[in-house]
Design an enzyme around this catalytic site. Sequence first.
Site, PDB file in Angstrom:
ATOM      1  N   ASP A 142      -0.357   1.268  -3.850  1.00 60.51           N
ATOM      2  CA  ASP A 142      -1.532   0.147  -4.784  1.00 60.51           C
ATOM      3  C   ASP A 142      -3.297   0.730  -4.770  1.00 60.51           C
ATOM      4  O   ASP A 142      -3.789   0.239  -5.784  1.00 60.51           O
ATOM      5  CB  ASP A 142      -1.854  -0.522  -3.615  1.00 60.51           C
ATOM      6  CG  ASP A 142      -3.101  -0.607  -2.327  1.00 60.51           C
ATOM      7  OD1 ASP A 142      -2.447   0.273  -2.439  1.00 60.51           O
ATOM      8  OD2 ASP A 142      -3.208  -1.912  -1.876  1.00 60.51           O
ATOM      9  N   ASP A 183      -2.042   6.101  -3.233  1.00 59.66           N
ATOM     10  CA  ASP A 183      -1.008   5.425  -2.684  1.00 59.66           C
ATOM     11  C   ASP A 183      -0.363   4.502  -4.185  1.00 59.66           C
ATOM     12  O   ASP A 183      -0.739   4.031  -5.105  1.00 59.66           O
ATOM     13  CB  ASP A 183      -1.367   5.183  -1.668  1.00 59.66           C
ATOM     14  CG  ASP A 183      -2.238   4.281  -1.459  1.00 59.66           C
ATOM     15  OD1 ASP A 183      -2.880   3.512  -2.490  1.00 59.66           O
ATOM     16  OD2 ASP A 183      -2.459   3.165  -0.387  1.00 59.66           O
ATOM     17  N   SER A 188       1.272  -1.642  -0.299  1.00 61.63           N
ATOM     18  CA  SER A 188      -0.168  -0.250  -0.117  1.00 61.63           C
ATOM     19  C   SER A 188       0.780   1.306   0.072  1.00 61.63           C
ATOM     20  O   SER A 188       1.253   1.352  -0.631  1.00 61.63           O
ATOM     21  CB  SER A 188      -0.700  -0.438   1.234  1.00 61.63           C
ATOM     22  OG  SER A 188      -1.436   0.678   1.343  1.00 61.63           O
ATOM     23  N   ASP A 243      -5.673   2.009  -3.463  1.00 61.24           N
ATOM     24  CA  ASP A 243      -7.011   1.448  -2.976  1.00 61.24           C
ATOM     25  C   ASP A 243      -7.343   2.864  -1.870  1.00 61.24           C
ATOM     26  O   ASP A 243      -8.326   2.968  -1.281  1.00 61.24           O
ATOM     27  CB  ASP A 243      -6.823   0.472  -2.177  1.00 61.24           C
ATOM     28  CG  ASP A 243      -5.582   0.278  -0.390  1.00 61.24           C
ATOM     29  OD1 ASP A 243      -4.785   1.421  -0.746  1.00 61.24           O
ATOM     30  OD2 ASP A 243      -6.140  -0.256   0.269  1.00 61.24           O
TER      31      ASP A 243
END
Length: 485
Positions: free
Chosen positions: A276, A274, A133, A278
Amino acid sequence: MVSSLSRNGNSHHNGVNVAITSGFSTKLAPLPNGPLFGTDGIRGKAGDLLTAPFALELGFWAGQVLKANKVTPGPVIIGQDSRNSSDMLAMAMAAGLTSAGLEVWNLGLCPTPCVAHLTRISQAMGGIMISASHNPPEDNGIKFFNHEGTKLSQTLAQQIEDGLRGHLSFDRDRNREWGKTYHQANLVDTYCQFLQETLPENLDLQGMRVVLDLAWGASVEVAPKLFKALGAEVICLHDRPDGNRINVNCGSTHLDLLQQAIKEHQADLGFAFDGDADRVMAVDSQGRVVDGDYILYLWGKHLLEQGKLPHNLLIGTVMANLGFERAWEALGGQLMRTAVGDRHVQAQMWETGAILGGEQSGHIICHHHSFSGDGVQTALHLAALVRQSGESLATLVNESFQTYPQILRNIRVEDRDRRRYWQECTPVMEAVNQAEAAMGNTGRILVRPSGTEPLIRVMVESCSADDANYWVNYLVNVVEQHLAN
């Protein structure tokens, strides 16, 4: 391959070992004593716990647990971010899963919510995302989704860990059902099409200038493609996969460059994802940060006005700003708080029937469209909301609420037990009680261990910036003195 594990762990390495690497050694070392699974799967430094042999073993036991508890017969879908270690971990996980007899679809580089969505619509047995993340490049992580595209239950995660620790038995020599791996990068287009279909019909962002900070991560292709398809003028920062620089001084936790670019290009708004994708943070044309609290307020107000927000209820966390909460209540809404973590937000949404929830950090979940946080989807819907309002994002923010000064400080505490049981430290608790008594109902204090990093977070919020600053410094000093040393 690590040998068979027995219930009592009597294998040649006691069933509790993983490989560590020195160069490319496969020398075995014990698993850490504490739980492997944190609030967002398994995280750590690549090459320490997270090695190829460990991921191979993890993949095998994940495969056994998913097979034993399967609801749907399909594949396991794997995606990854751009970290240098992500290829290694993804391929090792795929090898472990196929050794357990499962079919694997490898998406390659894609956002975490892409894995969640495709898992849900493909009758997949489960999904796996290789990412840490917002963490720095040297870290990585392995997070699991169930067949519905939501986070794997703690019960199943514990079963996987039991297998790794040698508390489950399985005779590998009798396993002769080998799975196959298929490279399915084209399915990311299916996810993009889905995101477009969630937006208002005939949405046109022509004339809107948008800056995107892609953090050298998983959103580098998806986010620009979608904004351009809607007619926006798009300016990109950190816009190619770079495993050495993912999240480094950029993305949703470092907004300086995005703020600067918005002013330089006279953009209407900007978004920072960020690693990833999400989560997302927005910035308006004046360079002001529009965090998850503002996004929840604006999106929630939009849905409330359309009669699409059951019980006028939003789900936030203990980090949600008091200014946001009181402004939302003034609209006739209610805000229910959970512990930090999108897992907790999601659970409360299911329990209450709420359809919108999220975190100040930019994890936003809207059950009208998805069952997991999705930074790209959130950015698209906020841009759509701005266009439909006929106002600028800056104007909408001006008309929303004033935040209470909120100061968050992180203290590095390497000792895991000290982080987990910080409330047993008498001097720290006495300091917290003293600060709470002094502030009364004019503010609040939150001390908590991070679920993903070796940190204790101290947050102080007050209607007085001076009070917030005084008490956060006081508490940080006490925590550093009694827990960090």
